[in-house]
Write a protein that holds these residues in place. Structure first.
Motif, PDB file in Angstrom:
ATOM      1  N   HIS A   1      -4.724  -3.990  -7.239  1.00  0.00           N
ATOM      2  CA  HIS A   1      -5.332  -4.507  -6.013  1.00  0.00           C
ATOM      3  C   HIS A   1      -6.702  -5.120  -6.304  1.00  0.00           C
ATOM      4  O   HIS A   1      -7.528  -4.514  -6.997  1.00  0.00           O
TER       5      HIS A   1
ATOM      6  N   ILE B   1      -3.129   3.504  -3.643  1.00  0.00           N
ATOM      7  CA  ILE B   1      -3.943   2.406  -4.164  1.00  0.00           C
ATOM      8  C   ILE B   1      -3.588   2.148  -5.626  1.00  0.00           C
ATOM      9  O   ILE B   1      -3.234   3.056  -6.373  1.00  0.00           O
TER      10      ILE B   1
ATOM     11  N   PHE C   1     -11.774   2.648  -0.969  1.00  0.00           N
ATOM     12  CA  PHE C   1     -10.846   2.567   0.156  1.00  0.00           C
ATOM     13  C   PHE C   1     -10.905   3.839   0.999  1.00  0.00           C
ATOM     14  O   PHE C   1     -10.897   3.788   2.231  1.00  0.00           O
TER      15      PHE C   1
ATOM     16  N   LEU D   1      -8.014  -5.200  -0.881  1.00  0.00           N
ATOM     17  CA  LEU D   1      -8.528  -4.018  -0.199  1.00  0.00           C
ATOM     18  C   LEU D   1      -9.140  -4.370   1.139  1.00  0.00           C
ATOM     19  O   LEU D   1      -8.960  -3.649   2.137  1.00  0.00           O
TER      20      LEU D   1
ATOM     21  N   ASN E   1     -11.339   1.483  -6.829  1.00  0.00           N
ATOM     22  CA  ASN E   1     -10.556   1.072  -5.662  1.00  0.00           C
ATOM     23  C   ASN E   1     -10.242   2.255  -4.753  1.00  0.00           C
ATOM     24  O   ASN E   1     -10.359   2.168  -3.523  1.00  0.00           O
ATOM     25  N   SER E   2      -9.837   3.369  -5.360  1.00  0.00           N
ATOM     26  CA  SER E   2      -9.452   4.548  -4.574  1.00  0.00           C
ATOM     27  C   SER E   2     -10.642   5.119  -3.812  1.00  0.00           C
ATOM     28  O   SER E   2     -10.539   5.402  -2.618  1.00  0.00           O
TER      29      SER E   2
ATOM     30  N   LEU F   1       0.827  -1.198   0.000  1.00  0.00           N
ATOM     31  CA  LEU F   1       0.000   0.000   0.000  1.00  0.00           C
ATOM     32  C   LEU F   1       0.868   1.258   0.000  1.00  0.00           C
ATOM     33  O   LEU F   1       0.437   2.315   0.462  1.00  0.00           O
TER      34      LEU F   1
END
Length: 491
Positions: free
Chosen positions: A448, A444, A381, A453, A377-378, A105
């Motif tokens: 991933h 990120i 998260f 995550l 993903n960003s 990460l």
């Protein structure tokens, strides 16, 4: 700007005050005993003697195992981290042969090109066979290959500019270009949180430097109006040139630049604008073309566009894009082009191949999938960290999300405990950030998976609760105690 809660600021100041008090006390006793030692060096002037030196020797060294961790694999979604130990209270760190498999990460591998790729890797290997690892020459001698020419054409088209020039290092791109663009009699107005490469480039230019409040178009306008009215120092003559320098995504904050508003101010006062897209190019925008595409800005409104290949493209080096006249001038005048060894051919081929994938020129839709994945993903998260009560900086769509830790004791505790649970995070402290604003910077990647995550959220949530780093109120219905069931289910 970051607003620290009063209690957190008080305890952080007290902690640093206590640490510095003991550090100075130890230095006083150390000088006393060294004075009577047969090996004392009191006749010499100290090479390093200031508050930063004390910080490094007495504070940083104690936690230096949290920084610069060597890895034994490609910086993919998961990495192998070497285990280290110390026999002298962290003054020196010894590397073992053991490695730990950790969730990564901390790397800038935004689109997942840093590891072996089915399209990029074979082509990079072929270019290695054809051109060797290095040209062993500068660009103006024997260091320009057909790959360099192709990359410059492609990157100019990619960012929407007539021409571009590439360099072997991203940091050098800023620090060597700015002094060529502006000099004595010029005015640089820089965002207060701009990268160190911009700061060093501005200082080396000889121009007058003014700073405006981070991401504040209104304060930028105040500074511009004041400086234009006053003119140059002492003579009060008009400035020869005014350049405003900003970043697309600020690397330590994860915030997007308020580019449309800043461009409007620059147009109003006839100032040039220099945009650093090191972290935004390739990572954001519908087709990966950066902050201009994301915010609906016409690239022709930006005079100088800078970016690097070390993040989204999985390579090294940087570029400057602009008008044909500007790029031709830089090729004649920039030391990094005239005297530095050119970008490695395999690294150039890696960028060319990555751009083809992003634009779909490889015959697949992998590029679009990567861009969708990094955005999803960003945003997921970030939202989950906020729901757990972490103080997270940055904007939506940004793959950078700093988790504020503040207290000096919480930084090593967070880093070491995450590593123990097989999650590798990057710590950022002074001098990269102000002394009181230490943080863990999460980056990120499109590489991933959902499981990755969830693993990261589980560990970070558990560690954050353990060390008391969840400063904000968590959502009662979605609170994570480190064991998230399936927070992706509502995404």
């Amino acid at each position: 700007m970051v607003r620290i809660p009063y209690l957190t600021a008080l305890t952080t100041l007290f902690s640093y005050g206590l640490l510095f008090a003991f550090a100075h006390t130890r230095d006083i006793f150390n000088k006393f005993f060294l004075f009577f030692s047969s090996t004392n060096l009191h006749v010499y002037a100290p090479i390093c003697f200031d508050h930063e030196d004390i910080y490094i020797r007495r504070l940083y060294r104690r936690i230096q195992d949290c920084f610069g961790r060597p890895i034994a694999s490609a910086p993919d979604a998961w990495i192998d981290v070497f285990e280290r130990y110390s026999n002298d209270n962290n003054k020196t760190l010894l590397r073992t042969t053991k490695t730990s498999r950790c969730l990564n990460l901390g790397s800038y591998n935004y689109l997942g090109f840093a590891a072996a790729d089915e399209y990029c890797t074979p082509r990079a290997i072929e270019s290695l066979k054809e051109f060797s690892p290095s040209t062993c020459s500068t660009r103006v001698d024997g260091g320009t290959t057909k790959l360099h020419v192709e990359l410059e054409e492609r990157i100019a088209k990619f960012v929407g500019k007539p021409s571009a020039v590439v360099f072997g290092m991203g940091y050098v791109t800023n620090s060597s270009i700015i002094p060529v663009l502006i000099g004595k009699g010029g005015l640089i107005i820089s965002d207060s949180l701009n990268h160190n490469s911009i700061v060093n480039g501005a200082r080396g230019s000889g121009a007058t430097i003014q700073v405006f409040q981070h991401n504040s178009p209104s304060h930028l306008e105040e500074v511009l109006r004041e400086q234009i009215t006053g003119g140059q120092p002492r003579t009060h003559r008009p400035w020869k040139k005014i350049m405003v320098i900003v970043e697309g995504i600020y690397s330590m904050e994860g915030e997007l630049c308020k580019l449309p508003e800043i461009i409007a101010v620059c147009k109003k006062y006839k100032a040039y604008i220099y945009l650093d897209e090191a972290h935004s190019i390739g990572a954001i925008g519908k087709t990966g073309k950066g902050v201009c595409e994301l915010l609906g800005v016409d690239p022709t409104d930006v005079d100088i566009m800078m970016g690097t290949f070390t993040k989204s493209f999985g390579s090294c080096g940087g570029y400057i894009a602009g008008s044909k006249e500007l790029i031709q001038y830089l090729k004649y005048a920039c030391p990094a082009h005239l005297y530095a060894t050119s970008m490695s051919p395999p690294a150039v081929q890696q960028v060319i191949s990555a751009i083809k994938i992003i634009l779909g020129e490889d015959g697949s839709n992998r590029g679009a999938q990567k861009l969708n994945r990094i955005r999803e993903n960003s945003n997921f998260f970030r939202s989950e960290l906020q729901k757990m009560g972490f103080d997270v900086l940055g904007d939506n769509d940004s793959p950078i999300m700093p988790i504020m830790l503040y207290n000096p004791a919480k930084m090593p505790a967070f880093s070491r405990e995450c590593l123990r649970q097989n999650v590798a995070v990057a710590m950022v402290a002074f001098p990269a950030t102000p002394l009181l604003l230490g943080r863990a910077r999460i980056c990120i990647s499109a590489a991933h998976t959902k499981e990755d995550l969830l693993k990261g959220l589980e560990v970070i949530g558990r560690v954050g609760k353990l060390i008391g780093a969840r400063y904000l109120l968590a959502e009662p219905s979605k609170q994570h105690d480190g064991g998230a069931s399936d927070p992706l289910g509502h995404h």
